[in-house]
Design an enzyme around this catalytic site. Structure first.
Site, mmCIF file in Angstrom:
data_model
loop_
_atom_site.group_PDB
_atom_site.id
_atom_site.type_symbol
_atom_site.label_atom_id
_atom_site.label_comp_id
_atom_site.label_asym_id
_atom_site.label_seq_id
_atom_site.Cartn_x
_atom_site.Cartn_y
_atom_site.Cartn_z
ATOM 1 N N ASP A 85 -23.864 -31.492 54.712
ATOM 2 C CA ASP A 85 -24.603 -30.448 53.991
ATOM 3 C C ASP A 85 -26.112 -30.669 54.052
ATOM 4 O O ASP A 85 -26.588 -31.712 54.531
ATOM 5 C CB ASP A 85 -24.121 -30.362 52.529
ATOM 6 N N ASN A 156 -18.627 -33.307 38.956
ATOM 7 C CA ASN A 156 -17.854 -32.091 38.666
ATOM 8 C C ASN A 156 -16.707 -31.894 39.661
ATOM 9 O O ASN A 156 -16.069 -30.851 39.678
ATOM 10 C CB ASN A 156 -18.771 -30.865 38.685
ATOM 11 N N HIS A 158 -17.015 -31.897 42.968
ATOM 12 C CA HIS A 158 -17.372 -31.273 44.249
ATOM 13 C C HIS A 158 -17.193 -32.263 45.400
ATOM 14 O O HIS A 158 -17.243 -33.476 45.211
ATOM 15 C CB HIS A 158 -18.783 -30.662 44.224
HETATM 16 P P1 PGA Z 1 -23.614 -39.812 44.845
HETATM 17 O O1 PGA Z 1 -23.205 -38.296 45.072
HETATM 18 O O2 PGA Z 1 -23.034 -40.567 46.008
HETATM 19 O O3 PGA Z 1 -25.106 -39.846 44.857
HETATM 20 O O4 PGA Z 1 -22.994 -40.225 43.548
HETATM 21 C C1 PGA Z 1 -21.878 -38.004 45.392
HETATM 22 C C2 PGA Z 1 -21.695 -36.516 45.501
HETATM 23 O O5 PGA Z 1 -22.305 -35.759 44.718
HETATM 24 O O6 PGA Z 1 -20.927 -36.083 46.358
#
Ligand code: PGA
Length: 262
Positions: A85, A156, A158
């Site tokens: 992304d 959440n 995702h």
């Molecule tokens: P993070 O993010 O590795 O910074 O915890 C994970 C995500 O939001 O997919």
């Protein structure tokens, strides 16, 4: 369609057993698996295609890959990468872009051909962004798909920028970032109001098309969502649950992130 009682039984039986390892060990295990894939492909004269993620979670894997490059001569000359992304409206030269982050943590530190290190381009109008999504998916298809996809999980649920509400058959597209996601990104942007409102993301169906998926989750902040993602009903309310339908998805979590799972 199965009656509700059967659906519940299905969900319970499909709850995968997470692999619980300290974060540093998890990074070594995943980096070793990637190194073995890269070497096996190179020995056959083929390219390994890696799906990569940004964030605090996968960074240890990249540091370990850089160490393997330095200490063991692991070569990325036959590797192609695709990130999941990117932010909409953030140019790749902007240090806050995911492209710039990947360059700092991996791309510029190994012998990966920059032309084969793909990150979606998040700049353009709606028509251009849609064209970028189609072009990006076509590039993945042109190299035969992704061999191994690294993913994290948001608080959440995702996966990449597939926020709650993303369907099983979603494809690469422009999405609106949720409040939770934007709050978790606020530090990097110097305040919530500066976090982009939209992102470009591979869809759930695109992620599930990878031949192997390794989901990493570390820290107490993730324990509630990891438990729900592993044990709750599979559906768009918690997009990470769809990974349970993949035949080679491993959930690698540290003891803190595993603490609420059975
Ligand atoms: P993070 O993010 O590795 O910074 O915890 C994970 C995500 O939001 O997919």
């Amino acid at each position: 369609m199965a009656p509700p009682s059967m659906q519940t039984a299905n969900v319970t039986s499909s709850a995968p057993q997470p692999i619980v390892l300290e974060a540093a060990e998890a990074a070594r295990v995943v980096a070793r698996e990637i190194a073995e894939l890269v070497r096996a492909k190179a020995a056959r004269g083929e390219r390994a295609v890696l799906g990569l993620a940004t964030g605090k979670t996968p960074v240890g894997v990249y540091h370990e890959l850089v160490r393997l490059r330095r200490d063991e001569g692991l070569s990325f000359a036959n590797v192609t990468t695709f990130n999941l992304d990117e932010f909409v409206g953030v140019d790749e030269r902007d240090p806050r872009s995911f492209r710039a982050w990947m360059r700092r943590e991996l791309f510029d530190l190994v012998d990966l051909d920059p032309a084969r290190a793909h990150v979606p381009r998040g700049v353009g109008d709606a028509v251009e962004l849609d064209a970028e999504c189609a072009r990006y998916r076509a590039s993945i298809a042109a190299v035969g798909g992704i061999d191994l996809q690294l993913v994290g999980i948001g608080r959440n649920g995702h996966v990449a920028f597939n926020e709650p509400g993303s369907s099983r058959d979603s494809r690469m597209r422009v999405v609106e970032l949720s409040g939770v996601t934007r709050a978790d990104l606020a530090n990097g942007f110097g305040g919530l109001e500066r976090v982009p409102a939209h992102g470009l993301t591979l869809g759930i169906a695109d992620v599930l098309a990878a031949r192997a998926i390794r989901l990493l989750a570390f820290g107490e902040k993730k324990h509630a969502i990891v438990a729900r993602a592993l044990e709750g009903p599979i559906g768009p309310e918690l997009p990470a649950t769809f990974l349970r339908e993949h035949r080679d998805a491993r959930w690698i979590v540290d003891p803190a992130a595993a603490s609420q799972s059975r």
